[in-house]
Design a protein around this motif. Structure first.
Motif, PDB file in Angstrom:
ATOM      1  N   VAL A 159       0.853  -1.193   0.000  1.00 40.77           N
ATOM      2  CA  VAL A 159       0.000   0.000   0.000  1.00 40.77           C
ATOM      3  C   VAL A 159       0.888   1.242   0.000  1.00 40.77           C
ATOM      4  O   VAL A 159       1.904   1.303   0.702  1.00 40.77           O
ATOM      5  CB  VAL A 159      -0.940   0.002   1.218  1.00 40.77           C
ATOM      6  N   ALA A 160       0.488   2.242  -0.779  1.00 35.15           N
ATOM      7  CA  ALA A 160       1.311   3.454  -0.905  1.00 35.15           C
ATOM      8  C   ALA A 160       1.294   4.283   0.375  1.00 35.15           C
ATOM      9  O   ALA A 160       2.292   4.923   0.716  1.00 35.15           O
ATOM     10  CB  ALA A 160       0.823   4.292  -2.087  1.00 35.15           C
ATOM     11  N   THR A 161       0.160   4.285   1.074  1.00 36.03           N
ATOM     12  CA  THR A 161       0.022   5.104   2.282  1.00 36.03           C
ATOM     13  C   THR A 161       0.028   4.215   3.515  1.00 36.03           C
ATOM     14  O   THR A 161      -0.940   3.489   3.768  1.00 36.03           O
ATOM     15  CB  THR A 161      -1.282   5.915   2.248  1.00 36.03           C
ATOM     16  N   PRO A 162       1.101   4.225   4.296  1.00 31.85           N
ATOM     17  CA  PRO A 162       1.124   3.439   5.533  1.00 31.85           C
ATOM     18  C   PRO A 162       0.304   4.146   6.622  1.00 31.85           C
ATOM     19  O   PRO A 162       0.802   4.999   7.349  1.00 31.85           O
ATOM     20  CB  PRO A 162       2.610   3.384   5.884  1.00 31.85           C
ATOM     21  N   ALA A 163      -0.965   3.777   6.734  1.00 33.58           N
ATOM     22  CA  ALA A 163      -1.877   4.458   7.650  1.00 33.58           C
ATOM     23  C   ALA A 163      -1.701   3.936   9.067  1.00 33.58           C
ATOM     24  O   ALA A 163      -1.479   2.741   9.292  1.00 33.58           O
ATOM     25  CB  ALA A 163      -3.316   4.272   7.189  1.00 33.58           C
ATOM     26  N   ILE A 164      -1.820   4.848  10.011  1.00 35.16           N
ATOM     27  CA  ILE A 164      -1.751   4.495  11.431  1.00 35.16           C
ATOM     28  C   ILE A 164      -2.940   5.136  12.137  1.00 35.16           C
ATOM     29  O   ILE A 164      -3.286   6.293  11.873  1.00 35.16           O
ATOM     30  CB  ILE A 164      -0.426   4.940  12.068  1.00 35.16           C
ATOM     31  N   ALA A 165      -3.591   4.358  13.018  1.00 34.23           N
ATOM     32  CA  ALA A 165      -4.740   4.836  13.782  1.00 34.23           C
ATOM     33  C   ALA A 165      -4.315   5.115  15.212  1.00 34.23           C
ATOM     34  O   ALA A 165      -3.567   4.336  15.814  1.00 34.23           O
ATOM     35  CB  ALA A 165      -5.867   3.810  13.752  1.00 34.23           C
ATOM     36  N   CYS A 166      -4.790   6.207  15.758  1.00 37.64           N
ATOM     37  CA  CYS A 166      -4.454   6.614  17.121  1.00 37.64           C
ATOM     38  C   CYS A 166      -5.735   7.036  17.833  1.00 37.64           C
ATOM     39  O   CYS A 166      -6.515   7.833  17.281  1.00 37.64           O
ATOM     40  CB  CYS A 166      -3.437   7.754  17.101  1.00 37.64           C
ATOM     41  N   THR A 167      -5.965   6.529  19.025  1.00 41.82           N
ATOM     42  CA  THR A 167      -7.193   6.833  19.762  1.00 41.82           C
ATOM     43  C   THR A 167      -6.942   7.920  20.802  1.00 41.82           C
ATOM     44  O   THR A 167      -5.818   8.116  21.265  1.00 41.82           O
ATOM     45  CB  THR A 167      -7.728   5.586  20.475  1.00 41.82           C
ATOM     46  N   GLU A 168      -8.013   8.602  21.153  1.00 40.00           N
ATOM     47  CA  GLU A 168      -7.967   9.529  22.284  1.00 40.00           C
ATOM     48  C   GLU A 168      -8.241   8.745  23.563  1.00 40.00           C
ATOM     49  O   GLU A 168      -9.088   7.839  23.591  1.00 40.00           O
ATOM     50  CB  GLU A 168      -9.001  10.637  22.105  1.00 40.00           C
ATOM     51  N   LYS A 169      -7.543   9.086  24.613  1.00 38.61           N
ATOM     52  CA  LYS A 169      -7.630   8.313  25.844  1.00 38.61           C
ATOM     53  C   LYS A 169      -8.959   8.508  26.560  1.00 38.61           C
ATOM     54  O   LYS A 169      -9.468   7.568  27.193  1.00 38.61           O
ATOM     55  CB  LYS A 169      -6.478   8.696  26.781  1.00 38.61           C
ATOM     56  N   ASP A 170      -9.544   9.678  26.471  1.00 36.27           N
ATOM     57  CA  ASP A 170     -10.751   9.984  27.239  1.00 36.27           C
ATOM     58  C   ASP A 170     -12.003  10.090  26.397  1.00 36.27           C
ATOM     59  O   ASP A 170     -13.096  10.283  26.948  1.00 36.27           O
ATOM     60  CB  ASP A 170     -10.548  11.298  28.012  1.00 36.27           C
ATOM     61  N   LEU A 171     -11.884   9.987  25.070  1.00 36.26           N
ATOM     62  CA  LEU A 171     -13.040  10.126  24.190  1.00 36.26           C
ATOM     63  C   LEU A 171     -13.050   8.982  23.178  1.00 36.26           C
ATOM     64  O   LEU A 171     -11.991   8.467  22.808  1.00 36.26           O
ATOM     65  CB  LEU A 171     -13.004  11.469  23.451  1.00 36.26           C
ATOM     66  N   PRO A 172     -14.249   8.585  22.675  1.00 40.14           N
ATOM     67  CA  PRO A 172     -14.340   7.500  21.688  1.00 40.14           C
ATOM     68  C   PRO A 172     -14.048   7.979  20.274  1.00 40.14           C
ATOM     69  O   PRO A 172     -14.879   7.865  19.366  1.00 40.14           O
ATOM     70  CB  PRO A 172     -15.785   7.029  21.848  1.00 40.14           C
ATOM     71  N   VAL A 173     -12.838   8.512  20.070  1.00 38.10           N
ATOM     72  CA  VAL A 173     -12.470   9.096  18.786  1.00 38.10           C
ATOM     73  C   VAL A 173     -11.185   8.427  18.298  1.00 38.10           C
ATOM     74  O   VAL A 173     -10.250   8.212  19.077  1.00 38.10           O
ATOM     75  CB  VAL A 173     -12.278  10.621  18.891  1.00 38.10           C
ATOM     76  N   ILE A 174     -11.156   8.121  16.972  1.00 34.55           N
ATOM     77  CA  ILE A 174      -9.990   7.519  16.344  1.00 34.55           C
ATOM     78  C   ILE A 174      -9.479   8.457  15.261  1.00 34.55           C
ATOM     79  O   ILE A 174     -10.247   8.909  14.402  1.00 34.55           O
ATOM     80  CB  ILE A 174     -10.333   6.144  15.726  1.00 34.55           C
ATOM     81  N   HIS A 175      -8.190   8.765  15.292  1.00 34.12           N
ATOM     82  CA  HIS A 175      -7.559   9.629  14.305  1.00 34.12           C
ATOM     83  C   HIS A 175      -6.677   8.781  13.396  1.00 34.12           C
ATOM     84  O   HIS A 175      -5.913   7.934  13.875  1.00 34.12           O
ATOM     85  CB  HIS A 175      -6.716  10.711  14.980  1.00 34.12           C
ATOM     86  N   ILE A 176      -6.769   9.009  12.084  1.00 31.27           N
ATOM     87  CA  ILE A 176      -5.984   8.265  11.096  1.00 31.27           C
ATOM     88  C   ILE A 176      -4.944   9.203  10.486  1.00 31.27           C
ATOM     89  O   ILE A 176      -5.278  10.317  10.063  1.00 31.27           O
ATOM     90  CB  ILE A 176      -6.874   7.674   9.981  1.00 31.27           C
ATOM     91  N   TYR A 177      -3.676   8.748  10.438  1.00 31.99           N
ATOM     92  CA  TYR A 177      -2.581   9.547   9.887  1.00 31.99           C
ATOM     93  C   TYR A 177      -1.835   8.737   8.830  1.00 31.99           C
ATOM     94  O   TYR A 177      -1.865   7.503   8.828  1.00 31.99           O
ATOM     95  CB  TYR A 177      -1.584   9.959  10.980  1.00 31.99           C
ATOM     96  N   ASP A 178      -1.163   9.470   7.950  1.00 35.33           N
ATOM     97  CA  ASP A 178      -0.189   8.862   7.042  1.00 35.33           C
ATOM     98  C   ASP A 178       1.135   8.804   7.794  1.00 35.33           C
ATOM     99  O   ASP A 178       1.716   9.835   8.149  1.00 35.33           O
ATOM    100  CB  ASP A 178      -0.057   9.701   5.771  1.00 35.33           C
ATOM    101  N   GLY A 179       1.635   7.569   8.057  1.00 33.01           N
ATOM    102  CA  GLY A 179       2.819   7.420   8.881  1.00 33.01           C
ATOM    103  C   GLY A 179       4.048   8.111   8.342  1.00 33.01           C
ATOM    104  O   GLY A 179       4.938   8.495   9.101  1.00 33.01           O
TER     105      GLY A 179
END
Length: 337
Positions: A159-179
Motif C-alpha cells: 500500500v502506498a500510504t502506511p496508515a496508522i490509527a491513534c485513539t484519544e484516551k478519554d473520548l471514543p475518537v480515532i484519528h488516522i494519519y499517514d505514517g
C-alpha cells in the motif's frame, strides 16, 4: 641446661614415634578402581557452557512496560521513562542495536506494522513518533492536540500510504494519519464507539480492524480500501447475528485480542478469566475456556487435588494478583500449530 634441653628433645622424639609404623597396603597401590561410564558423556561435555559468564542482563534504567517482536527479526522494548531500545535477534542470542530517548513522559503504546518495517510509539507527552525498524532510525514525528491512548498500524504490504490509527484516551475518537506524511489527519472516526477505546487490532489478511471500548463492545471496521466503514468481506451485517455481545452479557471487558496466523480466528482474554475463541468472519464463538477461580474451587470440592490449607493459600494469592495493575496486561496467543 644443655643436658636438660637434650633430654627434652629426645623425650619428644620418643613420644612422636610411639606405636607401630603403618604398613603400606600393596593391594591399594596395585588395584585400580573401575571408572563409571556415563552414556553419551561426550555429548554432555560438548554442551557444557564455556563462556566467562553464564547469564546476561538486557537492562533499561526503569521498568519495562512494552515489548514487540517484529517479523523483520527485531525486538523493541520500551520503559516507563520514555526510553526505546532496539535489539536484533540472532541464532542463539539477541544483540543490542540502538537506544532512543523517545519521549519525556510515560509511553502509552508501541505498535509494529504487519510487514515489520515501521514502528510507532505514543506517550502522555502528546507525541506520536515513527521509526524505521530495518534502519533503526526515527523518520517522523507528530504533535498531537489530545492525550493518546492506543495506536495501531492499519495497512498491509504494497500500500502506498502506511496508515496508522491513534485513539484519544478519554473520548471514543480515532484519528488516522499517514505514517510517512505530514502532521495532518487523513480521517477522524467518532461514530464507531460510544465509550473510550481500550485497544485496536488489525487483521492484515482481511484488511479489517477490531476495536474494543471500555463497555466491552467489539466493533469491526475496514481499512483505507473500505473507507473505514463496515467491512464487506465478513459474513454478517448486524452484531445481533454474532456472539460479540457475549462480553456485555457477562459484564466483563477483554484485556487482549490476538489473531491466528491465517486470520480466520481470534482469541480474547477477559477480566472474568475466560479465554474465548471466535471465528473472525462470522463473529461466532468457537470455544470458551473457563479459567475463573470458581471453576477451580468447584473441582477442589468434588475431587481434592491439594490439601485444603494449601489450596486456600493459593486461592488468596490469585485473588491478590487481580488487584495488581499488571493483571490487566495478561494475554492469550496462538502458537505456530
Amino acid at each position: 641446661e644443655r643436658l636438660e634441653r637434650k633430654r627434652k628433645l629426645t623425650h619428644e622424639d620418643e613420644e612422636e614415634t610411639v606405636g607401630p609404623l603403618p604398613v603400606e597396603s600393596s593391594q591399594e597401590n596395585t588395584e585400580t578402581k573401575k571408572r563409571k561410564s556415563l552414556p553419551y558423556e561426550r555429548v554432555y561435555l560438548e554442551n557444557l557452557p564455556s563462556a566467562m559468564m553464564y547469564e546476561k542482563s538486557y537492562m533499561h534504567r526503569d521498568t519495562v512496560t512494552h515489548i514487540v517482536c517484529t517479523r523483520s527479526e527485531f525486538i523493541v522494548t520500551a520503559s516507563c521513562d520514555g526510553h526505546v531500545k532496539f535489539w536484533k535477534k540472532k541464532e542463539n542470542d539477541i544483540e543490542f542495536v540502538k537506544h532512543f530517548k523517545a519521549h519525556v513522559g510515560k509511553i502509552e503504546c508501541i505498535a509494529c506494522s504487519s510487514d515489520g518495517f515501521l514502528l510507532s510509539t505514543i506517550s502522555e507527552d502528546k507525541s506520536l513518533k515513527i521509526f524505521d525498524v530495518i534502519n533503526f532510525d526515527m523518520i517522523n514525528m507528530f504533535r498531537l492536540t489530545y492525550l493518546p491512548g492506543y495506536c495501531e498500524w492499519i495497512y498491509s504490504g504494497g500500500v502506498a500510504t502506511p496508515a496508522i490509527a491513534c485513539t484519544e484516551k478519554d473520548l471514543p475518537v480515532i484519528h488516522i494519519y499517514d505514517g510517512k506524511g505530514q502532521n495532518k489527519e487523513i480521517a477522524v472516526l467518532d461514530k464507531i464507539h460510544n465509550s473510550p477505546i481500550i485497544f485496536m487490532k488489525y487483521n492484515y489478511v482481511y484488511d479489517v480492524i477490531i476495536s474494543v471500548d471500555q463497555s466491552g463492545m467489539l466493533e469491526y471496521w475496514s481499512g483505507a480500501t473500505g473507507s473505514y466503514l463496515h467491512p464487506q468481506n465478513v459474513q454478517f451485517d448486524s452484531k445481533l447475528d454474532t456472539d460479540l455481545y457475549d462480553f456485555v452479557k457477562h459484564k466483563t471487558i477483554p484485556m487482549s485480542l490476538t489473531y491466528s496466523p491465517d486470520g480466520k480466528l481470534f482469541v480474547t482474554l477477559s477480566q472474568d478469566r475466560k479465554v474465548r475463541v471466535f471465528h473472525f468472519l462470522t463473529g461466532k464463538l468457537h470455544r470458551v475456556f473457563d479459567e475463573s477461580l470458581n471453576i477451580f474451587t468447584q473441582q477442589q470440592q468434588i475431587t481434592p487435588q491439594l490439601p485444603n490449607m494449601e489450596f486456600g493459600r493459593r486461592l488468596a494469592v490469585e485473588r491478590e494478583l487481580e488487584r495488581v495493575p499488571s493483571f490487566y496486561s495478561s494475554n492469550a496467543l496462538f502458537d505456530e500449530s
